[in-house]
Scaffold this motif. Sequence first.
Motif, PDB file in Angstrom:
ATOM      1  N   GLU A   1       0.827  -1.209   0.000  1.00 38.30           N
ATOM      2  CA  GLU A   1       0.000   0.000   0.000  1.00 38.30           C
ATOM      3  C   GLU A   1       0.860   1.257   0.000  1.00 38.30           C
ATOM      4  OE1 GLU A   1      -2.511  -0.361   3.435  1.00 38.30           O
ATOM      5  OE2 GLU A   1      -3.768  -1.907   2.517  1.00 38.30           O
ATOM      6  N   GLN A   2       1.893   1.268   0.829  1.00 32.65           N
ATOM      7  CA  GLN A   2       2.763   2.440   0.888  1.00 32.65           C
ATOM      8  C   GLN A   2       3.515   2.633  -0.424  1.00 32.65           C
ATOM      9  OE1 GLN A   2       5.166   2.837   4.434  1.00 32.65           O
ATOM     10  NE2 GLN A   2       3.483   2.176   5.757  1.00 32.65           N
ATOM     11  N   ALA A   3       4.009   1.555  -1.015  1.00 32.34           N
ATOM     12  CA  ALA A   3       4.763   1.660  -2.262  1.00 32.34           C
ATOM     13  C   ALA A   3       3.884   2.177  -3.396  1.00 32.34           C
ATOM     14  CB  ALA A   3       5.379   0.314  -2.625  1.00 32.34           C
ATOM     15  N   GLU A   4       2.674   1.652  -3.514  1.00 31.97           N
ATOM     16  CA  GLU A   4       1.775   2.110  -4.575  1.00 31.97           C
ATOM     17  C   GLU A   4       1.505   3.604  -4.445  1.00 31.97           C
ATOM     18  OE1 GLU A   4      -0.683  -2.051  -5.347  1.00 31.97           O
ATOM     19  OE2 GLU A   4      -1.522  -0.560  -3.977  1.00 31.97           O
ATOM     20  N   SER A   5       1.264   4.054  -3.243  1.00 27.75           N
ATOM     21  CA  SER A   5       0.949   5.462  -3.010  1.00 27.75           C
ATOM     22  C   SER A   5       2.160   6.365  -3.222  1.00 27.75           C
ATOM     23  CB  SER A   5       0.384   5.629  -1.603  1.00 27.75           C
ATOM     24  OG  SER A   5       0.006   6.958  -1.385  1.00 27.75           O
ATOM     25  N   LEU A   6       3.315   5.978  -2.715  1.00 26.72           N
ATOM     26  CA  LEU A   6       4.486   6.846  -2.871  1.00 26.72           C
ATOM     27  C   LEU A   6       4.965   6.888  -4.310  1.00 26.72           C
ATOM     28  CD1 LEU A   6       7.551   5.434  -3.096  1.00 26.72           C
ATOM     29  CD2 LEU A   6       7.014   4.804  -0.780  1.00 26.72           C
ATOM     30  N   LEU A   7       4.796   5.807  -5.070  1.00 23.90           N
ATOM     31  CA  LEU A   7       5.170   5.845  -6.486  1.00 23.90           C
ATOM     32  C   LEU A   7       4.227   6.763  -7.264  1.00 23.90           C
ATOM     33  CD1 LEU A   7       6.216   2.127  -7.035  1.00 23.90           C
ATOM     34  CD2 LEU A   7       7.711   4.130  -6.914  1.00 23.90           C
ATOM     35  N   LYS A   8       2.967   6.840  -6.852  1.00 19.64           N
ATOM     36  CA  LYS A   8       2.050   7.811  -7.455  1.00 19.64           C
ATOM     37  C   LYS A   8       2.521   9.229  -7.126  1.00 19.64           C
ATOM     38  CE  LYS A   8      -2.690   9.437  -7.796  1.00 19.64           C
ATOM     39  NZ  LYS A   8      -2.175  10.740  -8.170  1.00 19.64           N
ATOM     40  N   ASN A   9       2.971   9.450  -5.885  1.00 19.36           N
ATOM     41  CA  ASN A   9       3.527  10.762  -5.516  1.00 19.36           C
ATOM     42  C   ASN A   9       4.716  11.109  -6.403  1.00 19.36           C
ATOM     43  OD1 ASN A   9       1.667  10.817  -3.416  1.00 19.36           O
ATOM     44  ND2 ASN A   9       3.182  10.382  -1.833  1.00 19.36           N
ATOM     45  N   ILE A  10       5.568  10.120  -6.646  1.00 21.83           N
ATOM     46  CA  ILE A  10       6.730  10.340  -7.519  1.00 21.83           C
ATOM     47  C   ILE A  10       6.269  10.704  -8.927  1.00 21.83           C
ATOM     48  CG2 ILE A  10       8.660   9.170  -8.678  1.00 21.83           C
ATOM     49  CD1 ILE A  10       9.179   7.755  -5.943  1.00 21.83           C
ATOM     50  N   ASP A  11       5.285   9.970  -9.454  1.00 22.63           N
ATOM     51  CA  ASP A  11       4.744  10.304 -10.775  1.00 22.63           C
ATOM     52  C   ASP A  11       4.256  11.749 -10.815  1.00 22.63           C
ATOM     53  OD1 ASP A  11       5.138   7.893 -12.166  1.00 22.63           O
ATOM     54  OD2 ASP A  11       3.226   7.070 -11.477  1.00 22.63           O
ATOM     55  N   ASP A  12       3.536  12.173  -9.773  1.00 23.66           N
ATOM     56  CA  ASP A  12       2.999  13.533  -9.716  1.00 23.66           C
ATOM     57  C   ASP A  12       4.108  14.579  -9.685  1.00 23.66           C
ATOM     58  OD1 ASP A  12       0.463  12.406  -9.726  1.00 23.66           O
ATOM     59  OD2 ASP A  12       0.132  12.709  -7.575  1.00 23.66           O
ATOM     60  N   LEU A  13       5.141  14.343  -8.873  1.00 26.39           N
ATOM     61  CA  LEU A  13       6.264  15.290  -8.815  1.00 26.39           C
ATOM     62  C   LEU A  13       7.017  15.344 -10.141  1.00 26.39           C
ATOM     63  CD1 LEU A  13       7.683  14.618  -5.240  1.00 26.39           C
ATOM     64  CD2 LEU A  13       6.868  16.820  -6.119  1.00 26.39           C
ATOM     65  N   LEU A  14       7.239  14.199 -10.750  1.00 28.80           N
ATOM     66  CA  LEU A  14       7.914  14.168 -12.046  1.00 28.80           C
ATOM     67  C   LEU A  14       7.113  14.952 -13.086  1.00 28.80           C
ATOM     68  CD1 LEU A  14       9.049  10.428 -12.124  1.00 28.80           C
ATOM     69  CD2 LEU A  14      10.533  12.424 -11.850  1.00 28.80           C
ATOM     70  N   GLU A  15       5.804  14.774 -13.070  1.00 29.30           N
ATOM     71  CA  GLU A  15       4.949  15.500 -14.018  1.00 29.30           C
ATOM     72  C   GLU A  15       5.027  17.009 -13.786  1.00 29.30           C
ATOM     73  OE1 GLU A  15       0.255  15.883 -15.284  1.00 29.30           O
ATOM     74  OE2 GLU A  15       0.920  14.050 -14.291  1.00 29.30           O
ATOM     75  N   ARG A  16       5.001  17.418 -12.518  1.00 28.88           N
ATOM     76  CA  ARG A  16       5.111  18.859 -12.219  1.00 28.88           C
ATOM     77  C   ARG A  16       6.415  19.439 -12.751  1.00 28.88           C
ATOM     78  NH1 ARG A  16       4.362  21.106  -6.723  1.00 28.88           N
ATOM     79  NH2 ARG A  16       4.313  22.967  -7.984  1.00 28.88           N
ATOM     80  N   ALA A  17       7.450  18.614 -12.786  1.00 28.07           N
ATOM     81  CA  ALA A  17       8.751  19.069 -13.284  1.00 28.07           C
ATOM     82  C   ALA A  17       8.879  18.895 -14.797  1.00 28.07           C
ATOM     83  CB  ALA A  17       9.869  18.313 -12.575  1.00 28.07           C
ATOM     84  N   GLY A  18       7.833  18.398 -15.443  1.00 28.44           N
ATOM     85  CA  GLY A  18       7.852  18.256 -16.895  1.00 28.44           C
ATOM     86  C   GLY A  18       8.524  17.006 -17.403  1.00 28.44           C
ATOM     87  N   THR A  19       8.562  15.956 -16.585  1.00 28.66           N
ATOM     88  CA  THR A  19       9.186  14.709 -17.005  1.00 28.66           C
ATOM     89  C   THR A  19       8.318  13.536 -16.545  1.00 28.66           C
ATOM     90  OG1 THR A  19      11.309  13.525 -17.112  1.00 28.66           O
ATOM     91  CG2 THR A  19      10.716  14.516 -14.979  1.00 28.66           C
ATOM     92  N   ASP A  20       8.825  12.329 -16.678  1.00 30.99           N
ATOM     93  CA  ASP A  20       8.065  11.156 -16.244  1.00 30.99           C
ATOM     94  C   ASP A  20       9.013  10.032 -15.849  1.00 30.99           C
ATOM     95  OD1 ASP A  20       8.810   9.578 -18.551  1.00 30.99           O
ATOM     96  OD2 ASP A  20       7.249  10.585 -19.687  1.00 30.99           O
TER      97      ASP A  20
END
Length: 116
Positions: free
Chosen positions: A36-55
């Motif tokens: 559960e923690q890994a799924e959620s934190l990887l989504k957080n990473i996706d969101d931060l990467l997107e905010r920075a214009g990458t993936d």
Amino acid sequence: MKIKRFEQSARMSQASQSGNLLVLSGQVSSGKTVTEQAESLLKNIDDLLERAGTDKSNVIYANIFLTDMDDYEAFNQVWDKWVASEQGQVPSRAAIQVVRLASPDWVVEVQVFARA
């Protein structure tokens, strides 16, 4: 060259970018299990990467901190679904067991370096 900060507080930034290098702070999340923690934190990473214009296909390296190496395989099941392996973009990484994280409720933390 100016450093760009994302989600900055008085203590830290969730991500910092210098040139085309993006460094994310260690990401954690709530949940009862490492899955559960890994799924959620990887989504957080996706969101931060997107905010920075990458993936995630541009992630170069990841540090994975686990409070119990018995959770390694469960974490890897989530990780393997998340990484951009279909694009041939599986990052280098390290998995490290730590005594504890900043909150006793956290069992996994992931920090990544990516190309912006």
